[in-house]
Write a protein that holds these residues in place. Structure first.
Motif, short mmCIF file in Angstrom:
data_model
loop_
_atom_site.label_atom_id
_atom_site.label_comp_id
_atom_site.label_asym_id
_atom_site.label_seq_id
_atom_site.Cartn_x
_atom_site.Cartn_y
_atom_site.Cartn_z
N GLU A 32 0.83 -1.21 0.00
CA GLU A 32 0.00 0.00 0.00
C GLU A 32 0.86 1.26 0.00
N ALA A 33 1.97 1.24 0.73
CA ALA A 33 2.87 2.40 0.75
C ALA A 33 3.47 2.65 -0.63
N ALA A 34 3.84 1.57 -1.34
CA ALA A 34 4.39 1.71 -2.69
C ALA A 34 3.33 2.27 -3.64
N ALA A 35 2.09 1.77 -3.54
CA ALA A 35 1.00 2.26 -4.40
C ALA A 35 0.76 3.74 -4.13
N THR A 36 0.79 4.15 -2.88
CA THR A 36 0.59 5.56 -2.53
C THR A 36 1.69 6.43 -3.13
N SER A 44 -1.59 5.65 -11.95
CA SER A 44 -2.68 4.88 -11.36
C SER A 44 -2.04 3.64 -10.77
N ALA A 45 -2.09 3.51 -9.46
CA ALA A 45 -1.46 2.37 -8.79
C ALA A 45 -2.42 1.78 -7.78
N VAL A 46 -2.55 0.47 -7.80
CA VAL A 46 -3.41 -0.25 -6.87
C VAL A 46 -2.66 -1.49 -6.39
N VAL A 47 -3.16 -2.10 -5.33
CA VAL A 47 -2.57 -3.33 -4.83
C VAL A 47 -3.40 -4.49 -5.36
N ARG A 48 -2.75 -5.40 -6.09
CA ARG A 48 -3.40 -6.54 -6.72
C ARG A 48 -3.11 -7.80 -5.91
N PRO A 49 -4.11 -8.65 -5.71
CA PRO A 49 -3.85 -9.92 -5.02
C PRO A 49 -2.83 -10.77 -5.78
#
Length: 117
Positions: A32-36, A44-49
């Motif tokens: 989450e920190a990397a996506a932020t 556009s960055a999200v956390v993917r399973p």
């Protein structure tokens, strides 16, 4: 840019000719920190399973929503090709949602009616 967020590029996907997705893994395991950080750089960055049922649900829930073969709503990070329709709306991270909710589908139907006029 992935390196700026402390990430290593894992895979590059091209769902279609107009889109490229970079799957990156944070060196520190802090997804989450990397996506932020990446969003702060304008991406556009999200956390993917990673795998399993969560990844299958991810793919299902990021399927584009098409209204009457004329208007599509697609998430920027969806790994599906962009539908071939008259108009497409690509959504980045934020509060709108994916287009799957019944009220959003109703809104899309109203937009198509207005466009068709």
């Amino acid at each position: 840019m992935a390196a700026a967020a402390g990430c290593e590029v894992h895979e590059v996907l091209e769902p279609d000719a107009s889109r490229r997705l970079v799957l990156a893994r944070p060196d520190s395991g802090r997804d989450e920190a990397a996506a932020t950080t990446l969003r702060g750089l304008g991406l556009s960055a999200v956390v993917r399973p990673d795998a399993g049922a969560a990844l299958r649900a991810w793919h299902r829930d990021t399927e584009p929503v098409v209204s009457r073969d004329r208007l599509a709503v697609q998430l920027a990070w969806a790994e599906h090709p962009t539908p071939v329709v008259a108009a497409a709306i690509e959504l980045g991270p934020g509060g709108f949602g994916s287009g799957h909710h019944p009220t959003t589908r109703l809104l899309l139907e109203l937009l198509v009616d207005r466009i068709a006029g």
